[in-house]
Every structure is written in structure tokens, then in C-alpha cells.
Write a protein that holds these residues in place. Sequence first.
Motif, PDB file in Angstrom:
ATOM      1  N   LEU A  14     -71.642  30.605  30.966  1.00  0.00           N
ATOM      2  CA  LEU A  14     -71.608  30.561  32.427  1.00  0.00           C
ATOM      3  C   LEU A  14     -72.278  29.288  32.950  1.00  0.00           C
ATOM      4  O   LEU A  14     -71.777  28.654  33.878  1.00  0.00           O
ATOM      5  N   ASP A  15     -73.396  28.905  32.345  1.00  0.00           N
ATOM      6  CA  ASP A  15     -74.054  27.663  32.766  1.00  0.00           C
ATOM      7  C   ASP A  15     -73.133  26.455  32.554  1.00  0.00           C
ATOM      8  O   ASP A  15     -73.085  25.545  33.380  1.00  0.00           O
ATOM      9  N   ALA A  16     -72.402  26.452  31.442  1.00  0.00           N
ATOM     10  CA  ALA A  16     -71.487  25.343  31.149  1.00  0.00           C
ATOM     11  C   ALA A  16     -70.374  25.257  32.192  1.00  0.00           C
ATOM     12  O   ALA A  16     -69.903  24.167  32.533  1.00  0.00           O
ATOM     13  N   ILE A  17     -69.982  26.401  32.716  1.00  0.00           N
ATOM     14  CA  ILE A  17     -68.917  26.432  33.726  1.00  0.00           C
ATOM     15  C   ILE A  17     -69.471  26.087  35.111  1.00  0.00           C
ATOM     16  O   ILE A  17     -68.891  25.296  35.854  1.00  0.00           O
ATOM     17  N   LEU A  18     -70.612  26.671  35.448  1.00  0.00           N
ATOM     18  CA  LEU A  18     -71.168  26.477  36.795  1.00  0.00           C
ATOM     19  C   LEU A  18     -71.834  25.113  36.959  1.00  0.00           C
ATOM     20  O   LEU A  18     -71.906  24.586  38.059  1.00  0.00           O
ATOM     21  N   MET A  19     -72.320  24.543  35.847  1.00  0.00           N
ATOM     22  CA  MET A  19     -72.992  23.244  35.901  1.00  0.00           C
ATOM     23  C   MET A  19     -72.468  22.352  34.774  1.00  0.00           C
ATOM     24  O   MET A  19     -73.005  22.342  33.666  1.00  0.00           O
ATOM     25  N   PRO A  20     -71.369  21.620  35.028  1.00  0.00           N
ATOM     26  CA  PRO A  20     -70.776  20.775  33.989  1.00  0.00           C
ATOM     27  C   PRO A  20     -71.731  19.713  33.428  1.00  0.00           C
ATOM     28  O   PRO A  20     -71.575  19.300  32.285  1.00  0.00           O
ATOM     29  N   GLU A  21     -72.722  19.287  34.213  1.00  0.00           N
ATOM     30  CA  GLU A  21     -73.667  18.278  33.714  1.00  0.00           C
ATOM     31  C   GLU A  21     -74.763  18.954  32.901  1.00  0.00           C
ATOM     32  O   GLU A  21     -75.606  19.668  33.434  1.00  0.00           O
ATOM     33  N   TRP A  22     -74.724  18.687  31.589  1.00  0.00           N
ATOM     34  CA  TRP A  22     -75.567  19.405  30.636  1.00  0.00           C
ATOM     35  C   TRP A  22     -77.048  19.364  30.983  1.00  0.00           C
ATOM     36  O   TRP A  22     -77.766  20.358  30.870  1.00  0.00           O
ATOM     37  N   TYR A  30     -78.650  19.487  33.605  1.00  0.00           N
ATOM     38  CA  TYR A  30     -79.111  20.344  34.697  1.00  0.00           C
ATOM     39  C   TYR A  30     -78.972  21.834  34.382  1.00  0.00           C
ATOM     40  O   TYR A  30     -79.278  22.679  35.208  1.00  0.00           O
ATOM     41  N   ARG A  31     -78.501  22.144  33.202  1.00  0.00           N
ATOM     42  CA  ARG A  31     -78.341  23.558  32.836  1.00  0.00           C
ATOM     43  C   ARG A  31     -79.660  24.151  32.350  1.00  0.00           C
ATOM     44  O   ARG A  31     -80.507  23.452  31.821  1.00  0.00           O
ATOM     45  N   TYR A  32     -79.772  25.445  32.513  1.00  0.00           N
ATOM     46  CA  TYR A  32     -80.922  26.187  31.970  1.00  0.00           C
ATOM     47  C   TYR A  32     -80.649  26.614  30.530  1.00  0.00           C
ATOM     48  O   TYR A  32     -81.459  26.398  29.646  1.00  0.00           O
ATOM     49  N   TYR A  33     -79.511  27.261  30.344  1.00  0.00           N
ATOM     50  CA  TYR A  33     -79.229  27.945  29.081  1.00  0.00           C
ATOM     51  C   TYR A  33     -78.257  27.151  28.210  1.00  0.00           C
ATOM     52  O   TYR A  33     -77.260  26.633  28.710  1.00  0.00           O
ATOM     53  N   SER A  34     -78.544  27.076  26.926  1.00  0.00           N
ATOM     54  CA  SER A  34     -77.588  26.451  26.008  1.00  0.00           C
ATOM     55  C   SER A  34     -77.544  27.265  24.713  1.00  0.00           C
ATOM     56  O   SER A  34     -78.462  28.040  24.414  1.00  0.00           O
ATOM     57  N   TYR A  35     -76.462  27.077  23.971  1.00  0.00           N
ATOM     58  CA  TYR A  35     -76.271  27.841  22.731  1.00  0.00           C
ATOM     59  C   TYR A  35     -75.464  26.993  21.762  1.00  0.00           C
ATOM     60  O   TYR A  35     -74.446  26.409  22.130  1.00  0.00           O
ATOM     61  N   ASN A  36     -75.928  26.930  20.519  1.00  0.00           N
ATOM     62  CA  ASN A  36     -75.233  26.162  19.489  1.00  0.00           C
ATOM     63  C   ASN A  36     -74.965  27.084  18.306  1.00  0.00           C
ATOM     64  O   ASN A  36     -75.878  27.455  17.571  1.00  0.00           O
TER      65      ASN A  36
END
Length: 209
Positions: free
Chosen positions: A26-34, A36-42
Motif C-alpha cells: 500500500l505504501d508503494a502505491i500511495l507514495m511512489p517515492e521510496w 517518503y514511505r514508512y513501510y518496506s518489504y524485501n
Amino acid sequence: MGNLNFIDKLPHISECKQILKAAAMLDAILMPEWEYRYYSYNSQWDTNEQMASMRDGQGDHYFATFSPNGLIIKGFDKEYTLQHKVDRSEVVKSVPEAFNTFMVEPAFVMDQTTFCIWSVADQEGWSAGTELGDHEYELLEILVGGAKYYHAWAQDYYEIALDIKLVEQVFDMKPIDEVLLQQLNDELKLSDIEGEIAEIGYPDKDMKV
């Protein structure tokens, strides 16, 4: 539930994985600029390891790894350190040897640690090096609150109106198609987020959930 400690309310490892993937998607969709995102997953962090993280840009963060040994999460609450003396060695004193590689990973900034919790694979429940109050685990509230928590947080953080039903669909691991994507962010096309879908390991339309 009211009498339980925070870590006793935490879900099973598999559900934690689903929640953190959904938040990152959802963060990747709502905030395309990495940045500025809160959540990430690899999902391809290392051989047999997946990594989830949260950074709020103010210093607060957590890192979590999923491996065949289980799930371990360390976090840093800057505000907490201003009010309490934190003995990092106490916080991590009981971490099982199974998580040794996590403990020496430079990317996880282990010298900044206010809490460390883990759930060993094939065992029920969660453990912590130092038992803290609910407030100290605020950064992990999403694991208890799920879609409802993310929905409230995202509306506030991104200053947008967001349909809770769309958030729930992502938390249910519904494959992202053009229709769902457009409802969440009409400035994106599916091709814009294919890289993120792959990195997160989020189900796509050709993948069974």
C-alpha cells in the motif's frame, strides 16, 4: 485481551508476514517515492530470508527478518530513549542463537535498540529480552491493528481519503489489478509497480495466494 501484555496479542508469524507485506504494498502505491514511505518489504533479502522495515524519517524504526528459524524484530523508539536509560545488552540478552546473523547485520543499526522480540518457528508465542509496557511497542501497533490501523494511519500521514474496503483487499492479499490500483492511486499504471510487487513478494494475478 485487555489484561494481556502487548507481545501476547501479536499474531502468528505467517499473519505478521502478510500484514507487513500489505503495508509495504500500500505504501508503494500511495507514495511512489521510496524515501517518503514508512513501510518496506524485501522478499529476497537473503537466502531463505525476507526482511520488513519501517522508518518514520525522525529516527524511529524497526527491522524484522523472517527465516526458517522464525521471526525476530528489533525497534528503536527515539522518544523512549530520551525518557529512559536503555541498556541494549539487557534488551537483547536472551535472543536465541538461531538469530545470530540478525544480531550482527550492520543494516539493522543494532546499537539503536529499545526493544527486541522474537517468535521461534514451530513454537507458540513471543519472547522479549526485556518486558516493556504497551506504549513502548507503539511502532508495532500495525501487527495488532492490521488493516484498520493502517487505514487510519495512512489517511493521516498521506492526508488522503482512503476507502477502508480497498485497504482490506490488500491486507487479504488480493492480487493488484488495474481496477484496484486506479482506485488507490489513479496516477499509476500496473507497469509502474511491477518491480515493487516482485520485491515485496505480493501475489500477482498469475500467482495463487
